[in-house]
Enzyme design. Structure first.
Site: not given
Ligand code: XMP
Ligand code: MG
Length: 181
Positions: A44-45, A100-101, A104, A132, A153-154, A166
């Site tokens: 959902k990001g 994508e959000d 990582d 990241k 972590f954000v 979100r």
């Protein structure tokens, strides 16, 4: 905002997000003019970023969505991706731009890219708001990157902590007290 009180530090402001989104959209628009790609959002990001990005994309496109969850079981280098929701259209011979959000470890993208490639996509590139690079377990560099951030972590702008935050309109770091409750 009421939610601001849970944020210790703003890492990427709304102003910066807007600026980077427009820059990315200009780059992407330049590259995809005649390609009629499917812009594939990973739920959902992707929602806030994809929503903002597409409004600045000046070419014909289709929107598609996938929801995948990855289980990092077994060894570090393996990943099983479960498709919770699949694309509703064929990708054979289509240009794919994944939105994508955050990237990582790179495992989620790697699995999605391999899947779409196996279905015969003509090209697959990634546009991500956040990167990241220090978190990478799989060697992959998205073609279009908004902002690179350190290994923290954000939350916000699509990113969640236990499905919350979100809807925060910027990217920030949570206060430690949030994790304690
Ligand atoms: P990979 O497979 O690249 O996964 O490790 C990317 C996905 O991991 C989640 N992720 C985060 N979610 N804050 C979040 O809320 C973060 O700092 C963060 N880093 C990674 C996210 O779902 C992303 O799609
Ligand atoms: Mg995600």
């Amino acid at each position: 905002m009421f939610l601001d009180q849970d944020i210790a530090q703003v890492l990427v402001s709304q102003t910066q997000i807007e600026k980077e989104t427009k820059r990315l959209a200009a780059e992407v628009s330049n590259d995809y003019k005649d390609k009629y790609p499917i812009v594939v959002g990973l739920l959902k990001g992707c929602i806030p970023f994809m929503s903002d990005l597409i409004k600045h994309l000046d070419f014909h496109l289709e929107m598609g969505f996938m929801d995948v969850s990855s289980y990092h079981g077994g060894t570090e280098s393996t990943v099983d991706v479960k498709i919770e929701k699949d694309l509703s259209m064929p990708v054979k011979d289509r240009h794919i731009l994944i939105a994508e959000d955050i990237v990582d470890s790179g495992r989620t993208l790697n699995a999605v890219i391999n899947l779409l490639r196996s279905r015969g996509a003509k090209s697959i590139e990634v546009v991500t708001m956040l990167d990241k690079p220090e978190g990478r377990k799989i060697d992959y560099k998205p073609k279009y990157i908004g902002v690179s951030i350190p290994k923290v972590f954000v939350v916000g702008y699509g990113l969640d902590y236990q499905e919350r935050y979100r809807n925060v309109p910027y990217v920030g770091i949570l206060k430690p007290k949030v994790y304690e409750t």
